[in-house]
Design an enzyme around this catalytic site. Structure first.
Site, mmCIF file in Angstrom:
data_model
loop_
_atom_site.group_PDB
_atom_site.id
_atom_site.type_symbol
_atom_site.label_atom_id
_atom_site.label_comp_id
_atom_site.label_asym_id
_atom_site.label_seq_id
_atom_site.Cartn_x
_atom_site.Cartn_y
_atom_site.Cartn_z
ATOM 1 N N GLU A 41 0.884 -1.175 0.000
ATOM 2 C CA GLU A 41 0.000 0.000 0.000
ATOM 3 C C GLU A 41 0.912 1.213 0.000
ATOM 4 O O GLU A 41 1.655 1.442 0.959
ATOM 5 C CB GLU A 41 -0.896 -0.019 1.253
ATOM 6 C CG GLU A 41 -1.789 1.207 1.351
ATOM 7 C CD GLU A 41 -2.589 1.238 2.668
ATOM 8 O OE1 GLU A 41 -3.083 0.183 3.104
ATOM 9 O OE2 GLU A 41 -2.678 2.339 3.235
ATOM 10 N N ARG A 45 1.057 10.074 1.380
ATOM 11 C CA ARG A 45 1.553 10.992 2.416
ATOM 12 C C ARG A 45 2.762 11.747 1.913
ATOM 13 O O ARG A 45 3.311 12.590 2.618
ATOM 14 C CB ARG A 45 1.953 10.199 3.664
ATOM 15 C CG ARG A 45 0.765 9.654 4.368
ATOM 16 C CD ARG A 45 1.152 8.828 5.543
ATOM 17 N NE ARG A 45 0.119 7.856 5.752
ATOM 18 C CZ ARG A 45 0.083 6.990 6.743
ATOM 19 N NH1 ARG A 45 1.049 6.976 7.626
ATOM 20 N NH2 ARG A 45 -0.887 6.139 6.844
ATOM 21 N N LYS A 129 -11.280 -0.949 6.707
ATOM 22 C CA LYS A 129 -10.009 -0.872 7.442
ATOM 23 C C LYS A 129 -10.346 -0.430 8.864
ATOM 24 O O LYS A 129 -11.097 0.543 9.040
ATOM 25 C CB LYS A 129 -9.110 0.151 6.735
ATOM 26 C CG LYS A 129 -7.936 0.636 7.539
ATOM 27 C CD LYS A 129 -6.995 1.460 6.669
ATOM 28 C CE LYS A 129 -5.998 2.216 7.527
ATOM 29 N NZ LYS A 129 -4.807 2.622 6.779
HETATM 30 C C1 3PG Z 1 -1.761 3.419 8.377
HETATM 31 O O1 3PG Z 1 -1.900 4.458 7.793
HETATM 32 O O2 3PG Z 1 -2.410 2.433 8.031
HETATM 33 C C2 3PG Z 1 -0.884 3.385 9.567
HETATM 34 O O3 3PG Z 1 -0.161 4.551 9.690
HETATM 35 C C3 3PG Z 1 -0.005 2.216 9.660
HETATM 36 O O4 3PG Z 1 0.150 2.026 11.000
HETATM 37 P P1 3PG Z 1 1.527 1.540 11.639
HETATM 38 O O5 3PG Z 1 2.572 2.501 11.187
HETATM 39 O O6 3PG Z 1 1.267 1.594 13.124
HETATM 40 O O7 3PG Z 1 1.775 0.142 11.152
#
Ligand code: 3PG
Length: 212
Positions: A41, A45, A129
């Site tokens: 994914e 950002r 999600k």
């Molecule tokens: C996301 O956007 O799905 C999260 O920032 C991922 O979360 P993590 O960095 O705690 O794995």
């Protein structure tokens, strides 16, 4: 479960990637593939997301790419034009969700509450999600909140790591887990693809141990 969901389930984990330089996208996808994981994914950002998706799909057409952190309709268009097969968002934005549904673009919106799960279910989405999964209460929260929504599938993300992954994957309604712990931004920017490869392999061992 349709073929698309079966494919997501087959991955077990989806690396949530923040990439600053689109030139790092192909070596990253190569490292993930070499470890046995054919998906990522790529989050919007950073400004490099669109180009990164293009680069991966050009080099590895069969590699599954989701676009993450998609907050605007124009990002949906850019992600799909670049080759993304799935749109993921941290929250539930009616405009973005409907934009995808009307165009038959696969979308997994983020939810955190029963009301949001119910909204997704009401408009015909079966997979959401759950974000930020661990702070919300982790597997115990999923068990509690999903009791009335037995047809819904969850992609928990946020706070998942090698110590708790198997607890999430033990739940039948968890289709797969998202996480950044094995594709940390600093490893990508240092171009430490060897560590990414070995941490991905470790994550996949846990997926197997969870019986997936
Ligand atoms: C996301 O956007 O799905 C999260 O920032 C991922 O979360 P993590 O960095 O705690 O794995």
């Amino acid at each position: 479960m349709d073929d698309f969901e079966a494919r997501l389930k087959g991955f077990g984990v989806i690396p949530v990637v923040k990439i600053d330089d689109a030139a790092d996208a192909v070596p990253l996808a190569a490292a993930l593939s070499e470890a046995g994981l054919g998906c990522a994914e790529i989050t919007f950002r950073t400004d490099a997301a669109e180009e990164a998706i293009k680069n991966i799909k050009r080099a590895f057409p069969d590699f599954f790419v989701a676009a993450g952190t998609v907050l605007q309709k124009n990002q949906v268009d850019r992600a799909v034009a670049a080759g993304a097969e799935l749109i993921v968002a941290p929250g539930f934005n009616d405009d973005v969700v409907n934009y995808c549904i009307n165009r038959k673009i696969r979308m997994i919106p983020g939810v955190a509450t029963p009301s949001e799960i119910e909204k997704a279910s009401y408009i015909g989405l079966c997979t959401v999600k759950l974000f930020p999964a661990d702070i919300l209460g982790g597997p115990a929260y999923i068990k509690a909140v999903s009791a009335p929504y037995r047809h819904m599938k969850f992609m928990p993300t946020g706070g998942i790591n090698k110590n708790n992954l198997k607890d999430y994957l033990a739940l039948n309604n968890v289709i797969c887990c998202g996480g950044s712990w094995f594709v940390k931004g600093d490893l990508i920017s240092k171009r430490d693809f060897d560590t990414i490869r070995s941490e991905t392999a470790d994550a996949l061992k846990l997926v197997k141990e969870a019986g997936r």
